[in-house]
Design an enzyme around this catalytic site. Structure first.
Site, PDB file in Angstrom:
ATOM      1  N   GLY A 199       0.818  -1.206   0.000  1.00 37.78           N
ATOM      2  CA  GLY A 199       0.000   0.000   0.000  1.00 37.78           C
ATOM      3  C   GLY A 199       0.853   1.257   0.000  1.00 37.78           C
ATOM      4  CB  SER A 200       0.099   4.613   1.270  1.00 34.61           C
ATOM      5  OG  SER A 200      -1.029   4.804   0.441  1.00 34.61           O
ATOM      6  CB  THR A 201       4.327   1.448   3.649  1.00 36.16           C
ATOM      7  OG1 THR A 201       4.070   0.204   2.989  1.00 36.16           O
ATOM      8  CG2 THR A 201       3.389   1.583   4.851  1.00 36.16           C
TER       9      THR A 201
END
Length: 576
Positions: free
Chosen positions: A215-217
């Site tokens: 995801g956004s990591t």
């Protein structure tokens, strides 16, 4: 008469020579085949004729041995087994060994030549040394904080010391009691069946051998690629990114869960996790640049050992522009282990350099004499130091003013990045909540810890899942323990967490030597079947920032999921 005696003597000599040749054939030619014969129990009897050495955490053994009184005499025991099972693995008379029990089996079983008092001593005497000990890098208070934070929910926590690569925490949940597999009776087979068929997969080491869509990591990797490639020269300058953003070559709109993402700067995009900005930057960097950047962080590496093997984190090398856009925000086929994402956070904390992660500090004889010590080595240079310093500032802003506020620690400098990723058939699986971070005490010259947390809470409401809400508090508690240990070490004048060496275990009484035993291959529970994910846009949820410009965006998360260390394709969005 003398002639007959000479003939008899010659015949006896011939028979003696034949016996010697046959003995040599058995010992030199057929020895391996005989040892491997399942009907030959001599190797197993010899292997378990003595207690194994200990695995040590913070100066205290977390393993032991019990005299069963049976033919396979000594069985393995574990102290606080579920807490340390992802580290120790198990040593079973029936199912072999895993994790540190497997990687350091020669030391623990006493068969490693390094334990012998003289070179070739064990080969000449046909004996073996008492089992040696394995001193790990794990810090018990941090391990307990991570295990307590997950609270039995499916997920994992990995914490590293950025400057050295020492693994300080390695937790996988739910866990299991490895001691129930130690023996060889029907109870052991029943326990194996129960554990390997459980839908919760307690024997799966999620920290090292399960991959998830990050995801956004993953946007930290994309940001580093954009800065190093010169696509972004000023992190506070507008990026000329539209909102809504249409994926290249398609009619698919990529949603945002944050407001104000139109033409947002890189700093704002990381602070509030704007999908559109980061996807656009990934496309601008290009496929070759993104692949190179991801590999510098460790993606697509199949050789990583800590010393146990680690599942490969994936970033595709052949993608269309729309797939590249999704991959740049941690979706599509991009997957990562929690260890990999902890290495991403550590790279930012350690000015761009990733130190080789390792779990075993040193091995010793049963008397405590050091046999081998793991040196500090550079794994890769993930980004330039100047890029790392800029990302440090942006990750701190994400905690102080953005989506990662639940990770803030008073009196410490904390940088973090949230992530929420959907997965499963039609993106209907409960989203994975991610958080990666690092922490530095105000009076310290460098960060003490980098951490990655993933939570796959199957019982939570989909709308209640977020990296900042579900995973960040766990990371905060682990980092707080690391900072406390560092402060206590400085106050006492001893090395802190980054240089702490667990004291050698107490000298144990000598154990009788026996013939060397064999080493079983590392056992792995059978994988569960996976479902093929289907690409489909989906909605999501994230923290809502102020909107200094641009119209409110629509929320959305989607992506890919892995089960048992695998994952498939996903959809069109990702949130912080």
């Amino acid at each position: 008469m003398i002639r007959y005696i000479r003939r008899a003597a010659a015949l006896c000599l011939l028979l003696l020579a034949a016996l010697l040749v046959n003995a040599a054939r058995v010992m030199l030619v057929e020895a391996g085949e005989l040892d491997a014969n399942p009907a030959n129990r001599r190797s197993a009897i010899a292997r378990w004729a003595e207690p194994r050495g200990e695995i040590v955490v913070d100066g205290k053994p977390v393993t032991g041995s019990r005299d069963s009184g049976q033919q396979l005499r000594w069985e393995r025991t574990y102290r606080r087994g579920p807490l340390y099972a992802p580290v120790t693995g198990y040593a079973s008379q029936t199912y072999g060994t895993t994790m540190v029990e497997h990687a350091e089996d020669g030391i623990l079983a006493g068969t490693d030549p390094m334990l012998a008092p003289l070179p070739l001593w064990n080969d000449l005497t046909r004996g073996r040394s008492p089992g040696g000990d394995v001193v790990t890098t794990i810090r018990a208070p941090m391990q307990e904080a991570a295990y307590r934070g997950l609270g039995g929910k499916r997920g994992a926590v990995v914490a590293l010391e950025p400057s050295s690569g020492r693994i300080l925490t390695l937790v996988s949940s739910p866990s299991y009691e490895p001691g129930v597999l130690s023996g060889n009776g029907p109870d052991v087979k029943d326990a194996w069946t129960r554990l390997t068929t459980s839908p919760n997969q307690p024997m799966l080491n999620r920290a090292l051998r399960q991959t998830y869509p990050p995801g956004s990591t993953f946007k930290i990797v994309t940001a580093a690629a954009a800065l190093d490639a010169g696509v972004v020269r000023d992190v506070d300058a507008p990026t000329d990114t539209p909102d809504p953003f249409v994926l290249p070559g398609t009619r698919q709109v990529l949603p945002n869960a944050a407001r104000g993402c139109e033409d947002a700067s890189l700093a704002y995009a990381l602070q509030w996790s704007c999908n559109t900005v980061m996807a656009g930057l990934g496309v601008d960097v290009g496929l070759a640049g993104m692949v190179e950047a991801a590999e510098r962080f460790g993606f697509d590496d199949t050789t990583l050992r800590v010393p146990s093997w680690v599942a490969k984190s994936n970033f595709d090398r052949d993608m269309s522009p729309d797939q590249l856009a999704l991959s740049s925000i941690g979706q599509f086929n991009t997957t990562a282990t929690p260890l990999q994402m902890a290495m991403v956070a550590a790279a930012v904390a350690n000015t761009g350099e990733i130190a080789q992660p390792y779990l075993v500090d040193r091995t010793t004889t049963s008397g405590g004499t050091t046999v081998d010590r793991t040196p500090r080595r550079t794994y890769r240079q993930a980004m330039s130091p100047s890029t790392a310093l800029q990302l440090q500032r942006l990750m701190v802003r994400a905690v102080d003013e953005g989506t990662g506020s639940n990770a803030a620690i008073p009196g410490a400098r904390v940088g973090g990045k949230t992530g929420t990723a959907q997965h499963g058939l039609g993106n209907t699986g409960t989203p994975y909540a991610w958080f990666i971070a690092w922490a530095q005490a105000e009076d310290s010259g460098r960060p003490a810890v980098a951490v990655a947390v993933v939570v796959e809470d199957a019982e939570a409401s989909r709308t209640d899942i977020s990296g900042g809400g579900s995973a960040a508090p766990i990371a905060r508690d682990v980092m707080r323990e690391a900072l406390r240990l560092e402060a206590e070490a400085r106050a006492s004048g001893t090395p802190g967490p980054r240089g702490a060496r667990a004291p050698a275990p107490q000298t144990k009484a000598p154990r009788p030597a026996g013939p060397p035993g064999g080493r079983a291959p590392e056992a792995t529970p059978p994988p569960h079947p996976r479902k093929a994910p289907v690409t489909r846009p989906a909605g999501g949820r994230a923290a809502t920032p102020p909107a200094p410009r641009g119209a409110p965006g629509t929320g959305g998360t989607s992506g890919t999921g892995g089960t048992g260390g695998t994952s498939g394709t996903g959809g069109t969005g990702g949130t912080g």
